[in-house]
Structure formats: C-alpha cells, structure tokens
Scaffold this active site. Structure first.
Site, short mmCIF file in Angstrom:
data_model
loop_
_atom_site.label_atom_id
_atom_site.label_comp_id
_atom_site.label_asym_id
_atom_site.label_seq_id
_atom_site.Cartn_x
_atom_site.Cartn_y
_atom_site.Cartn_z
N TRP A 345 0.83 -1.21 0.00
CA TRP A 345 0.00 0.00 0.00
C TRP A 345 0.86 1.26 0.00
CZ3 TRP A 345 -0.47 3.56 4.21
CH2 TRP A 345 -1.38 4.60 3.97
N HIS A 346 1.99 1.21 0.67
CA HIS A 346 2.82 2.40 0.75
C HIS A 346 3.51 2.73 -0.56
CE1 HIS A 346 2.49 1.83 5.18
NE2 HIS A 346 2.64 3.14 5.19
N GLY A 347 3.68 1.78 -1.46
CA GLY A 347 4.33 2.09 -2.72
C GLY A 347 4.51 0.84 -3.57
#
Length: 550
Positions: A345-347
């Site tokens: 989700w963060h990248g």
C-alpha cells in the site's frame, strides 16, 4: 494546499472557521456543512483542480453503492456480498491505476517484455486515504452498522479537509454522529484555544524540527554509496527523526484543526519510538491504519481460518494447542499477509514490500516470544537490582527502535540496492569515517598531542576549508539528530502536555511530568503566537508532508 503555508494559515483557515460558525448561527447546521464541504473541495483542488473530478466521482460512486446496499438489505446475502465485492474491487482498481499500473509497466519495460515506455502518471494527493475511508464505509453498510446515511453528512465525512490528505483514516461510527449533532456547530472558545495550541505544536514539529533535519537525510539517501559508519548512522537516524516529527506533526495539526470545527478526530500517533515491542509500536504508530488493517484484513483472515478448522471438526480459537504448526497457521500467515499488503500500500517498489515483510517478521517473532518463552516470576523481577530493572526497561525499547530503523531504511530508500548500501555502511563495511579535520585555531588545546597530530597532517589550515568539508555538517547534523532523539525519548508528547484538554477522541496515558501542562492562559497564548510566527518565517521551504505521496 499545505498546512505549512501562508495562504492556509492567514487566509483559508480564518475564512473557513468564520464562515462555518456564522453559517451555523444564522442559517443552521445544514448550511454550515455545505460551507465546510465547499471549503474542503477548495482545499483539495488548490494543488491540482483536475483531481477534484476524481474525488467527486469517487464520492458519487461509493455513495450510490451504499444506497443500493441499503435498499437490498432484505434480499439475499449473496447479492449484498456481490455488491460489496464490486464496490471494493472498483475502488482498488482505481488505486491500482494511479499507484501501481505505470510502475509495473515501467518494470516490464526494463525487463524487455515490452518495447513501449509508458512513463509515469501524477499521483492524486490523498487517494489512498479517501479510498480506504470509503471502502470501510461500504463494508459497514454491508454489515448493517451504518446509522447516518445522508448525502451531505457522507460528503463531509469523506472530504473534511483536516484528514483528507494524509489521515487519520476515519470510521463513520466515530465521525458521522458528530456531524448529525447540532452541538458540533456551536462555537466554543475552549475548542478554538485547544485546537490552535495543538495545531501550533504540530506546525512547529513539522517546520522547525522535521524540515531542519530533512536536508541531511535527503542528501544521504541520494548518495548512499560508500557512506562510512558514522555518516551512515547519522543519515538513518536523521530520516527516522524527520519521519517522526513530520508525521506526528501532521497528525497533531489534523486533530487540532478538527476540534476548531467542533469535531474530535481519533488519535493517530502516540510516541511510537518509546514502544518496548513491535506489537506495541504498531499500536502507537499510524494507529488508524493499524486499526483498519486489523479490522479489514487480519481479523477476517483469522476468522476464515477458524471457520475452516470448525468445518473439519478441529478446535479453534483459544482451544487450539500452541504448537509451531498452529502458530504458523493462526498467527504467522495472517500477520505476514497483512503486513505484506501494508507494505505494498505504501508504494509499488520492491523496497516497500521488503518494509512490509520485515515488519511482518518482526511481529511474528514478537508473538512467538510472548507465547513460547518461559516467563519469569514477578517477584524475581521486583527483587532485582535497580540497574537490572532499568536495563530491563531500556533494552526492549532500544531493540524495537533498531528494528524499526532498519525497516525505515527500506521505506525511504530509492531502491532495495540503495537500502542495502546504507546498511552496509552502518555495519562498518565502508570504514568508520571519523572526522579527521579540526580548525587550526584549536590546535593549542591539544597539549602534548599537538606535534604528533600535526606531523600526521590531519589538520586543515584555516576555518574556510573546515566549513567546506564534510566534517562540520556531519557533526552539526549528528548533534541535531541527538537533540531530536532526546525530545522523542525523554519528554512527554503533546497529548500528555494537553492533558484532560486533549481534543483527540481517545486519551493517552498521563505523563509523570507535571510541567509543561496546557491550560487556557496568557502564557500559553503567547507561546502559541510565538510558535506560529516563528514557524511562518520558515514557510519559504514549503516542504510537503511525507505521507502526502501515499
């Protein structure tokens, strides 16, 4: 629009607050909601008005789907589930398009699997936050636990500008009832005072602390190759402090802004670096994300495992014997899956996946330690020497911070290769890098060491060369990093300072410090004014918040 900007602090915010309460007073709460929705759309569209279309479209789609879910409550569970799956899939596809599609195409191009280079696409600010907020709302609609369903309240719930860009991730049960309460729209001086205080403290964290150490962290991660021991550690610690004060500063400002409008937002940050375990760390770090991941990923996976065991006639829940196999199935599997998806989700880069897997491993080991280790009797711990008790409290915090620091290197690095190079420097593979230059006018203080050191040619003649070398920045930034660590580990956080007046929905454990403690007073008013003024002087740096990119 940035919180740390003159246009926001001196124009947008005063106008938004004045219009909000004046609308409520003269035209009622519905008009105040409309005013706040319009203000929130202006806030979001200030950076790039084109993305307003995306935000409005997302709101329209999800609200319409929530209405369908409501109208089909009496139909079969299968049709309700199909609607929910469709809605969640559509939201995730939108997120995939903006966050992952073009990095994936670029990766395939680099492998030679496609000849077309599709380039990249601009990521809408806050897309993950307003998407996750609405997915949670749809799931609650499916479960039948949503009570406030009005369109105006829903739009305000999603777009309320204090949380829109970088969280906290809101739950409808804690926010929408506040928008339905007329008391929310009544002006209260204590709300404005406490909110402005918390906003000023958060702004100072961001502008005066995080942005001060940021250049050192950024330059270090841009040039990780060959960093010696002390330099590599100073860069890693600099980023950990930057992230801490940047993220906690934003969270403070969001909660402070919320209460200025009479709305209490959930706590999102509670001194996570003071945690004595990784489990505790995730209970203190990005707390609303942890809650979201637990409710929507970890718990459903655990429940599905329990149901499969029950269907096979096997014990489940607390009745399951704690064995390595059961631990792997019931704890490791859902933990690793949840944290893998959290990292993703963060990248889209591999380094984010490594970040998630590292934390999944940390959590699994922490759970195993709690379940399988032999516990010492409390009486034995109480009878231990003072220094033993102090050490037993210090080493878990230090170990937890070290584990978090290693994971954060992957979180920040431009690639996994860069992260590994920085870690190599941190274990001394590039030498120590001890500073070998000092000002020539300090030679007189060396006494008998003067001649041997001069003969070794380790002095720089003149101050100019010293200031232009890497020595002075290393020393000054290391001192700044140490100073920030002292603030982090040895002082109460802002919610402990605010005490009973803290405007967050959930409260924190009081600090043993009796000072400083906030109360409405002339002294605190002057302090807030000074913090706002001094912070505004540094607005020219206009650094975006780190979590804006997610």
């Amino acid at each position: 629009m940035l919180f740390n900007s003159n246009i926001f602090l001196f124009v947008f915010l005063p106008v938004a607050i004045a219009g909000y309460y004046l609308s409520a007073h003269y035209f009622g709460s519905a008009m105040a909601k409309v005013w706040l929705c319009v203000a929130s759309f202006i806030f979001y569209g200030w950076w790039n008005p084109v993305f307003l279309v995306l935000l409005v479209g997302s709101i329209a789609f999800n609200y319409a789907l929530s209405v369908f879910l409501k109208e089909t409550e009496q139909e079969s569970s299968r049709s309700q589930t199909a609607l929910l799956v469709f809605g969640v899939a559509a939201n995730l596809l939108l997120l995939f398009f903006y966050k992952y599609l073009f990095p994936l195409l670029g990766f395939l191009h680099d492998l030679g699997w496609t000849e077309i280079d599709y380039g990249s696409i601009m990521l809408p600010i806050g897309i993950s936050f307003f998407t996750f907020t609405q997915i949670g709302y749809l799931i609650d609609c499916r479960e039948g636990i949503v009570r406030e369903r009005g369109l105006l309240n829903y739009v305000l719930f999603v777009t309320f500008f204090p949380h829109l860009i970088a969280g906290p991730i809101l739950h409808n049960r804690e926010i929408m009832p506040q928008f339905a309460d007329r008391e929310t729209f009544r002006f209260k001086t204590e709300n404005l005072a406490s909110g402005l205080t918390l906003f000023a403290l958060g702004l100072a964290k961001k502008v005066l602390l995080a942005d001060s150490i940021a250049p050192w962290a950024e330059s270090g991660f841009a040039n990780v190759a060959g960093l010696p021991l002390f330099h590599a550690w100073s860069v890693a610690i600099a980023y950990s402090m930057q992230l801490y004060f940047d993220f906690s500063g934003y969270s403070d400002m969001a909660i402070g802004l919320g209460i200025m409008f009479g709305v209490k937002l959930p706590l999102n940050f509670n001194s996570p670096y003071k945690s004595s375990s990784i489990i505790e760390f995730w209970q203190r770090w990005h707390m609303t994300l942890t809650r979201y991941l637990t409710l929507l990923l970890y718990n459903p996976m655990s429940l599905a495992i329990a149901r499969r065991r029950q269907a096979r006639g096997l014990p489940s829940g607390k009745q399951v014997a704690i064995t390595p196999r059961s631990f792997a199935i019931n704890v490791v599997y859902p933990t690793m899956t949840t944290m893998f998806l959290a990292g993703l989700w963060h990248g889209a880069g591999l380094q984010y996946i490594v970040y998630g897997v590292l934390h999944g491993t940390y959590l699994s080991v922490n759970h195993a330690w709690r379940m399988f280790r032999a516990k010492r009797p409390r009486s034995t711990e109480a009878q231990a020497a003072v220094w033993v008790r102090i050490w037993s409290n210090v080493w878990p915090v230090a170990l937890t911070f070290l584990a978090v620091l290693v994971a954060q290197i992957f979180f920040r690095a431009n690639s996994t290769a860069d992260a590994m190079q920085l870690l190599a420097g941190m274990i001394g593979m590039n030498g120590t890098g001890l500073p070998l230059t000092i000002p020539i006018n300090n030679v007189q203080y060396l006494g008998v060491l003067k001649e041997p050191l001069l003969n070794a040619n380790i002095f720089v003649v003149g101050l100019r060369e010293v200031y232009n070398s890497a020595t002075l920045p290393l020393i000054t930034n290391s001192m700044l990093g140490i100073g920030l660590m002292i603030i982090v580990f040895a002082t109460p956080n802002v919610y402990q300072i605010m005490g009973p007046s803290s405007p967050a929905l959930n409260k924190v454990k009081p600090s043993s410090w009796t000072w400083p403690s906030w109360k409405p007073s002339v002294g605190w008013a002057v302090t807030v004014a000074i913090l706002l003024y001094v912070s505004s002087i540094y607005f020219y740096r206009a650094a975006r918040f780190l979590y804006f990119q997610f």
